[in-house]
Scaffold this motif. Structure first.
Motif, PDB file in Angstrom:
ATOM      1  N   LYS A  21       0.052  -2.245  -3.114  1.00  0.00           N
ATOM      2  CA  LYS A  21      -0.007  -3.292  -4.159  1.00  0.00           C
ATOM      3  C   LYS A  21      -1.461  -3.667  -4.481  1.00  0.00           C
ATOM      4  N   SER A  23      -4.199  -2.069  -3.698  1.00  0.00           N
ATOM      5  CA  SER A  23      -4.951  -0.903  -4.206  1.00  0.00           C
ATOM      6  C   SER A  23      -4.681  -0.681  -5.691  1.00  0.00           C
ATOM      7  N   ASP A 125       0.299  11.011  -5.414  1.00  0.00           N
ATOM      8  CA  ASP A 125      -0.643  12.066  -5.013  1.00  0.00           C
ATOM      9  C   ASP A 125      -0.237  12.725  -3.702  1.00  0.00           C
TER      10      ASP A 125
HETATM   11  P1  GTP Z   1      -0.104  -5.291   2.243  1.00  0.00           P
HETATM   12  O1  GTP Z   1      -1.190  -6.098   1.608  1.00  0.00           O
HETATM   13  O2  GTP Z   1      -0.238  -5.153   3.706  1.00  0.00           O
HETATM   14  O3  GTP Z   1       1.251  -5.768   1.839  1.00  0.00           O
HETATM   15  O4  GTP Z   1      -0.244  -3.765   1.689  1.00  0.00           O
HETATM   16  P2  GTP Z   1      -0.468  -3.291   0.179  1.00  0.00           P
HETATM   17  O5  GTP Z   1       0.848  -3.029  -0.447  1.00  0.00           O
HETATM   18  O6  GTP Z   1      -1.379  -4.219  -0.545  1.00  0.00           O
HETATM   19  O7  GTP Z   1      -1.171  -1.873   0.377  1.00  0.00           O
HETATM   20  P3  GTP Z   1      -2.736  -1.543   0.339  1.00  0.00           P
HETATM   21  O8  GTP Z   1      -3.238  -1.576  -1.062  1.00  0.00           O
HETATM   22  O9  GTP Z   1      -3.424  -2.370   1.357  1.00  0.00           O
HETATM   23  O10 GTP Z   1      -2.698  -0.012   0.774  1.00  0.00           O
HETATM   24  C1  GTP Z   1      -2.177   0.389   2.028  1.00  0.00           C
HETATM   25  C2  GTP Z   1      -2.730   1.764   2.390  1.00  0.00           C
HETATM   26  O11 GTP Z   1      -2.253   2.749   1.471  1.00  0.00           O
HETATM   27  C3  GTP Z   1      -4.260   1.823   2.312  1.00  0.00           C
HETATM   28  O12 GTP Z   1      -4.711   2.638   3.357  1.00  0.00           O
HETATM   29  C4  GTP Z   1      -4.530   2.493   0.974  1.00  0.00           C
HETATM   30  O13 GTP Z   1      -5.745   3.219   0.951  1.00  0.00           O
HETATM   31  C5  GTP Z   1      -3.337   3.425   0.863  1.00  0.00           C
HETATM   32  N1  GTP Z   1      -2.973   3.709  -0.540  1.00  0.00           N
HETATM   33  C6  GTP Z   1      -2.772   2.808  -1.519  1.00  0.00           C
HETATM   34  N2  GTP Z   1      -2.449   3.414  -2.675  1.00  0.00           N
HETATM   35  C7  GTP Z   1      -2.457   4.738  -2.428  1.00  0.00           C
HETATM   36  C8  GTP Z   1      -2.205   5.902  -3.227  1.00  0.00           C
HETATM   37  O14 GTP Z   1      -1.899   5.864  -4.430  1.00  0.00           O
HETATM   38  N3  GTP Z   1      -2.288   7.106  -2.590  1.00  0.00           N
HETATM   39  C9  GTP Z   1      -2.616   7.225  -1.278  1.00  0.00           C
HETATM   40  N4  GTP Z   1      -2.681   8.451  -0.756  1.00  0.00           N
HETATM   41  N5  GTP Z   1      -2.865   6.148  -0.499  1.00  0.00           N
HETATM   42  C10 GTP Z   1      -2.792   4.925  -1.057  1.00  0.00           C
END
Ligand code: GTP
Ligand code: MG
Length: 184
Positions: A21, A23, A125
């Motif tokens: 989310k 990211s 990806d």
């Molecule tokens: P919380 O804040 O804990 O709820 O997680 P979140 O949903 O915000 O996810 P976050 O953006 O922290 O990403 C979690 C992990 O996934 C990180 O290590 C990112 O680098 C990875 N990540 C996010 N988007 C992508 C993507 O499109 N591709 C890949 N390969 N990794 C991703």
């Protein structure tokens, strides 16, 4: 003819931990994949002239690490549209769309109220198949789901499209949402 003037579209991102989310938001804003992500992105407003529909758009992140369920309920009520994110490489995160997130949104808003929602499969990806087959039955069951999109915060695939679809779901909702409103 019914015309709608809207000051701002408020998009809330929810979904399991680590689906990407934060990211997605940071990738949209900086046009590059962030290496280090905080649990929660600051609330940002994109000026109307930078959005396809020319309406200022406020993007709101949710983090279960930093926020409680009651804060989530408040944000769900405040949002104009919800982007429900799962990770395409992690089946459990799609399971919790139906096991946890959609029921949670229903409970929060009450049964006769619907808010447009889009389903977002992030991290395309990492896979070479599509999750659409698993998503279509969910879309059929929950009429408030306006659309679904597979994207990647990492290689920026469909990122601006995803936020455009969310905007569009508010500004040009499809018929079922209007039917729900008529029933109120
Ligand atoms: P919380 O804040 O804990 O709820 O997680 P979140 O949903 O915000 O996810 P976050 O953006 O922290 O990403 C979690 C992990 O996934 C990180 O290590 C990112 O680098 C990875 N990540 C996010 N988007 C992508 C993507 O499109 N591709 C890949 N390969 N990794 C991703
Ligand atoms: Mg986060």
């Amino acid at each position: 003819m019914f015309t709608q003037t809207r000051k701002v579209v408020r998009i809330l991102l929810i979904g399991d931990r680590s689906v990407g989310k934060t990211s997605l938001i940071l990738s949209l804003v900086s046009e590059e994949f962030p290496q280090d992500v905080p649990p929660r992105a600051e609330e940002i407003t994109i000026p109307g002239d930078l959005t396809p529909e020319k309406v200022p758009t406020c993007i709101v992140d949710f983090s279960s690490l930093e926020q409680s369920d009651s804060m989530l309920e408040m944000e769900i009520k405040k949002a104009d549209v919800i982007a429900l994110v799962y990770a395409v490489d992690d089946e459990d995160t799609l399971d919790s769309v139906t096991d946890h997130w959609l029921p949670f949104v229903h409970r929060t808003l009450g049964d006769c109220q619907r808010k447009p929602l889009i389903l977002v499969g992030n991290k395309v990806d990492l896979i070479d198949y599509s999750t659409m087959e698993a998503v279509l039955p969910i879309m059929n069951e929950y009429e408030e789901i306006e659309t679904c999109v597979e994207c990647s915060a990492k290689n920026l695939k469909n990122i601006s499209e995803m936020f455009y679809f969310a905007q569009k779901a508010v500004l040009h909702p499809s018929a079922p949402l209007w039917n729900y409103m008529d029933k109120e």
